[in-house]
Design an enzyme around this catalytic site. Sequence first.
Site, PDB file in Angstrom:
ATOM      1  N   HIS A  63       7.263   0.300 -11.543  1.00  0.00           N
ATOM      2  CA  HIS A  63       7.876   1.603 -11.231  1.00  0.00           C
ATOM      3  C   HIS A  63       6.819   2.530 -10.657  1.00  0.00           C
ATOM      4  O   HIS A  63       5.624   2.223 -10.688  1.00  0.00           O
ATOM      5  CB  HIS A  63       8.591   2.178 -12.446  1.00  0.00           C
ATOM      6  N   HIS A  65       5.620   5.560 -11.423  1.00  0.00           N
ATOM      7  CA  HIS A  65       4.807   6.534 -12.165  1.00  0.00           C
ATOM      8  C   HIS A  65       3.330   6.289 -11.876  1.00  0.00           C
ATOM      9  O   HIS A  65       2.888   5.144 -11.741  1.00  0.00           O
ATOM     10  CB  HIS A  65       5.078   6.433 -13.670  1.00  0.00           C
ATOM     11  N   ASP A  67       0.611   6.307 -13.557  1.00  0.00           N
ATOM     12  CA  ASP A  67      -0.233   5.420 -14.385  1.00  0.00           C
ATOM     13  C   ASP A  67       0.004   3.941 -14.073  1.00  0.00           C
ATOM     14  O   ASP A  67      -0.663   3.071 -14.638  1.00  0.00           O
ATOM     15  CB  ASP A  67      -0.063   5.709 -15.891  1.00  0.00           C
ATOM     16  N   HIS A  68       0.902   3.672 -13.120  1.00  0.00           N
ATOM     17  CA  HIS A  68       1.158   2.280 -12.712  1.00  0.00           C
ATOM     18  C   HIS A  68       0.823   2.022 -11.243  1.00  0.00           C
ATOM     19  O   HIS A  68       0.801   0.872 -10.814  1.00  0.00           O
ATOM     20  CB  HIS A  68       2.622   1.907 -12.997  1.00  0.00           C
ATOM     21  N   ASP A 211       7.722   0.174 -17.987  1.00  0.00           N
ATOM     22  CA  ASP A 211       8.061   1.117 -19.063  1.00  0.00           C
ATOM     23  C   ASP A 211       9.563   1.083 -19.316  1.00  0.00           C
ATOM     24  O   ASP A 211      10.363   1.069 -18.389  1.00  0.00           O
ATOM     25  CB  ASP A 211       7.655   2.539 -18.659  1.00  0.00           C
ATOM     26  N   HIS A 269       0.663  -0.856 -23.317  1.00  0.00           N
ATOM     27  CA  HIS A 269       1.087   0.508 -22.968  1.00  0.00           C
ATOM     28  C   HIS A 269       1.152   1.373 -24.226  1.00  0.00           C
ATOM     29  O   HIS A 269       2.179   1.984 -24.545  1.00  0.00           O
ATOM     30  CB  HIS A 269       2.459   0.450 -22.255  1.00  0.00           C
TER      31      HIS A 269
HETATM   32 ZN   LIG Z   1       3.516   4.176 -18.015  1.00  0.00          ZN
HETATM   33 ZN   LIG Z   2       6.604   5.288 -16.653  1.00  0.00          ZN
END
Ligand SMILES: [Zn+2]
Ligand SMILES: [Zn+2]
Length: 304
Positions: A63, A65, A67-68, A211, A269
């Site tokens: 996805h 976001h 942090d990815h 996530d 995570h």
């Molecule tokens: Zn995340």
């Molecule tokens: Zn996320």
Amino acid sequence: MELLFLGTGAGTPSRLRNVSSVALTLTDEGGSVWLFDCGEGTQHRILRTAISPGKIEKIFITHLHGDHIFGLPGLLTSRSMLGTNGALMLYGPTGIKAYVEIALATSASYLTYPLEIVEFEPGVIHQDDRFCVTALPLNHVVPSFGYRIEESDRPGSLDAARLKAAGIRPGPLFQRLKAAERVQLDDGRIIDGRDFLGPSIKGRKVAIFGDTAPAENASLLANGVDLMVHEATLEASMAERANGRGHSTTRQAAQAAKDAGAKRLIVTHLSPRYGKEDEERLLEECRTVFPNTEMAADLTSFTV
Ligand SMILES: [Zn+2]
Ligand SMILES: [Zn+2]
């Protein structure tokens, strides 16, 4: 196959855990590497492993976001500066193409290798004679996907001793018998390779999730897998808070593995609120539901 965790923390990097990324090395395929997510600093983590960026052939993004994905532009351009010319496939949800192309264009970056970006629809997103990869949506605050990686079954080994006993000498014929062909010998006998093959070797199955709060598709994606990677952002008593933000607790991750009939679970995570001293307690929360659980740490690897 070797699964190496490069980053195992949620949201922001901490001293203990960097943000999300995990590398799957296909040891039987000449050490090709498939990367799942690429949080900021992933290339720094890679420097501390035996992985060479040129060996990364596919990147799957769960996805969009930060942090990815914030590590993508840096990794893509470093892979180029190292002189790599092997093609790279990048798979992700809608938006990944614009993100990467704008980052590369505005920084006047160019790549020495072909980069193909695939914004996939849910379903089978890659298939060749060795692997099938399926992506289905999970349950997060933005579209987030889980991946199921299935290796094809391989033919069993040829029983050379029995062939020898039947008077068949080793040679080029063996290759054809191993491929389950029917062959005629010089003496006129017809031999069926299938009669001399051991049971076929089951392909391995792995599920790697982005996530997610508890999700309908989880059982479908992780059904009977040898290994499941699931997030466990918060502890069991914080379900409401976790689910409200599209995340799971330790217990919920374990429940997902149990419901799917997975053989082994690795949780990752983890919220940066947790330190080393919390890990045993968090892992225990998982194990009360699904005993065969391990917790990922940065730079730990697991053999499948
Ligand atoms: Zn995340
Ligand atoms: Zn996320």
